[in-house]
Design an enzyme around this catalytic site. Structure first.
Site, PDB file in Angstrom:
ATOM      1  N   ASP A   8      21.551  58.289  34.965  1.00 17.02           N
ATOM      2  CA  ASP A   8      23.023  57.714  35.032  1.00 17.02           C
ATOM      3  C   ASP A   8      24.005  58.420  33.669  1.00 17.02           C
ATOM      4  OD1 ASP A   8      24.829  55.635  36.539  1.00 17.02           O
ATOM      5  OD2 ASP A   8      25.240  55.782  34.234  1.00 17.02           O
TER       6      ASP A   8
ATOM      7  N   CYS B  12      30.512  52.408  47.597  1.00 15.93           N
ATOM      8  CA  CYS B  12      31.367  51.455  47.595  1.00 15.93           C
ATOM      9  C   CYS B  12      32.802  51.095  48.052  1.00 15.93           C
ATOM     10  CB  CYS B  12      31.399  50.095  46.712  1.00 15.93           C
ATOM     11  SG  CYS B  12      31.413  51.226  44.963  1.00 15.93           S
TER      12      CYS B  12
ATOM     13  N   CYS C 271      23.062  57.687  39.550  1.00 10.08           N
ATOM     14  CA  CYS C 271      23.838  57.109  39.075  1.00 10.08           C
ATOM     15  C   CYS C 271      23.135  55.399  39.211  1.00 10.08           C
ATOM     16  CB  CYS C 271      25.464  57.543  40.320  1.00 10.08           C
ATOM     17  SG  CYS C 271      26.352  59.341  40.759  1.00 10.08           S
ATOM     18  N   ALA C 272      22.025  55.139  38.528  1.00  2.50           N
ATOM     19  CA  ALA C 272      21.873  54.190  38.921  1.00  2.50           C
ATOM     20  C   ALA C 272      22.183  52.634  38.496  1.00  2.50           C
ATOM     21  CB  ALA C 272      20.318  54.530  38.453  1.00  2.50           C
ATOM     22  N   ALA C 273      22.463  52.953  36.868  1.00  2.00           N
ATOM     23  CA  ALA C 273      23.038  51.673  35.661  1.00  2.00           C
ATOM     24  C   ALA C 273      23.778  51.160  37.568  1.00  2.00           C
ATOM     25  CB  ALA C 273      22.984  52.374  34.595  1.00  2.00           C
ATOM     26  N   PRO C 274      24.311  49.624  36.976  1.00  2.00           N
ATOM     27  CA  PRO C 274      22.829  48.720  36.134  1.00  2.00           C
ATOM     28  C   PRO C 274      21.538  48.499  36.899  1.00  2.00           C
ATOM     29  CG  PRO C 274      24.352  47.223  37.194  1.00  2.00           C
ATOM     30  CD  PRO C 274      24.868  48.551  37.604  1.00  2.00           C
ATOM     31  N   GLY C 275      21.227  48.944  38.027  1.00  2.00           N
ATOM     32  CA  GLY C 275      20.310  48.703  38.379  1.00  2.00           C
ATOM     33  C   GLY C 275      19.845  48.320  39.115  1.00  2.00           C
ATOM     34  N   GLY C 276      20.778  46.832  40.277  1.00  2.00           N
ATOM     35  CA  GLY C 276      20.004  46.411  41.499  1.00  2.00           C
ATOM     36  C   GLY C 276      18.970  47.368  42.192  1.00  2.00           C
TER      37      GLY C 276
ATOM     38  N   ASP D 118      23.975  56.590  45.174  1.00  2.00           N
ATOM     39  CA  ASP D 118      25.397  55.955  44.900  1.00  2.00           C
ATOM     40  C   ASP D 118      26.259  56.274  44.671  1.00  2.00           C
ATOM     41  OD1 ASP D 118      26.425  53.736  44.769  1.00  2.00           O
ATOM     42  OD2 ASP D 118      25.275  52.404  43.688  1.00  2.00           O
TER      43      ASP D 118
END
Length: 438
Positions: free
Chosen positions: A267, A362, A246-251, A309
């Site tokens: 993602d 989050c 669930c990586a995007a947007p990539g931070g 994430d």
């Protein structure tokens, strides 16, 4: 007898198309439960960028002050308007402009009345006039929705929603993560910021991101300090393999790549992965990118680490996305918790013995954090919680007695706050440990 001039068509009223789009967007969020950012594209389609920004600003302020706006409306009507009545929606939009955005009352009502053409124009005009003649001021801080106050107080105590309301009135700070943590002092000075950890800078409130030194060159990217802790807990990669799920947007992908991990970023959203690709290009960092559904995809071989994430309610970022306070309730939280449980159980099988999973959300909901990890550990005796250490975390953040990281609305209060996050590090037993246990 002279003919009375025809009333202008609604589309000819300056500013009306933006207000019509705001009404569509507010309806999408409150009635259909669509996320504000996603629904904006459809609601404001065809409008210039300045008008799209205005639409977003109007609806965001309505959502931020919704209980207080409704209290003003209800105080000026003999009969309570239904929550989804068009007249109430239009009044919310008009009053938010006047009381929160500083739009003159005559301009706000002029663009509001065409929204109820053929409907209760007199009612809208009368209620708006009654409210504004009283020269009201919206409460500071804004009032949180009653169901949110009850839910959070039940989980965290009465002081938590009070703290949540206080920081709701404060503009969230902008944190950045650095590509090269050894340059922390250089960039802190160059950007006139404050650092709480190597690789972190908190920017001044007036910072305009694209124009700042280092942005175009890819020396840093925007990332809340709480969000950055997930990758921090994995430490240096030293060429080992990690899945950023669930990586995007990539931070987090960029953090891991900068720390020397061999990253595969996955993602489900191809559109969001485009942003990840753009961010990697700007920063000069590399990762393998795959669009995939984690419920169907799996790696060809076990990996050294996994950062999950997980999809969540996002109630921890309510300051930036006030729509979550009105879209998310117990049903949505329960559905997301079920998905999170399925995902963490599935990806646990992709890890090498001795590897680690970072589980992060989050969210300010225990069901998506503490309770999720407790259930996982009870069902997976080959995993154990690897407690976070204070030395691994930014200044002002500390692990809980249980060993995970939980940030709440009172975290870093004096420094501007932080997003609400839950992060736990889970270690899989090594082959030797499994053999001894057997």
């Amino acid at each position: 007898m002279p003919r009375r001039p025809a009333s202008p068509r609604p589309d000819d009223v300056p500013g009306f198309p933006a207000r019509r789009a705001a009404l569509r967007l507010l309806d999408a969020v409150l009635r259909r439960g669509d996320p504000l950012e996603l629904a904006l594209h459809g609601a404001a389609q065809g409008l210039p960028s300045a008008d799209r920004a205005l639409v977003h600003a109007i609806v965001a302020e309505v959502l931020r002050h919704l209980p207080d706006l409704d209290a003003l409306i209800d105080g000026a009507t003999k009969q309570v308007l239904p929550d989804d009545a068009k007249a109430r929606m239009v009044l919310r939009i008009a009053l938010a402009q006047t009381l929160a955005l500083g739009t003159p009352a005559h301009a706000a009502i002029a663009t509001a009345l065409p929204l109820v053409d053929g409907g209760p124009r007199k009612l809208v005009h009368g209620v708006f006039g009654t409210v504004t003649r009283g020269e009201p001021v919206l409460p500071d801080p804004p009032t949180l929705p009653a169901d949110v106050i009850e839910r959070w107080a039940g989980q965290w105590g009465e002081a938590m929603p009070q703290a949540a309301a206080r920081v709701y009135a404060v503009r969230p700070p902008v944190d950045i993560s650095l590509r090269d943590a050894s340059e922390t002092a250089i960039w802190t000075d160059a950007l006139n910021g404050t650092s709480f950890a190597p690789g972190h800078v908190r920017l001044p409130e007036t910072a305009h991101i694209p124009e700042l030194p280092g942005f175009a060159e890819g020396a840093w990217w925007v990332q809340d300090i709480a969000a950055s802790c997930a990758a921090r807990l994995l430490g240096p990669g030293e060429g080992r393999s990690v899945l950023d799920l669930c990586a995007a947007p990539g931070g987090k992908t960029m953090q891991l790549a900068a720390a020397g991990w061999r990253v595969t970023s996955i993602d489900q959203s191809k559109k969001r992965l485009e942003r990840l690709t753009e961010n990697l290009t700007r920063t000069g960092l590399s990762a393998d990118i795959l669009p995939a559904d984690l419920r169907q995809w799996q790696p060809d071989a076990p990996v050294d680490a996994i950062l999950l994430d997980a999809p969540c309610s996002a109630t921890g970022i309510y300051r930036r996305h006030p729509d979550v306070l009105h879209r998310i309730g117990p049903r949505q939280i329960a559905e997301l918790a079920e998905l999170q449980g399925d995902l963490i159980a599935r990806v646990a099988g992709w890890l090498k013995p001795g590897g680690q999973i970072i589980y992060a959300t989050c969210s300010l909901e225990r069901a998506e954090g503490e309770e999720q990890v407790e259930r996982f550990l009870a069902a997976h005796p080959d995993f154990a919680l690897l407690p976070a250490q204070t030395a691994e975390l930014p200044q002002g953040l500390a692990p809980t007695p249980q060993g995970w990281l939980r940030t709440l609305p009172d975290t870093l209060t004096d420094q501007g706050g932080a997003d609400g996050f839950f992060i736990a590090r889970l270690a899989k037993a090594s082959d030797q440990a499994l053999t001894m246990k057997a």
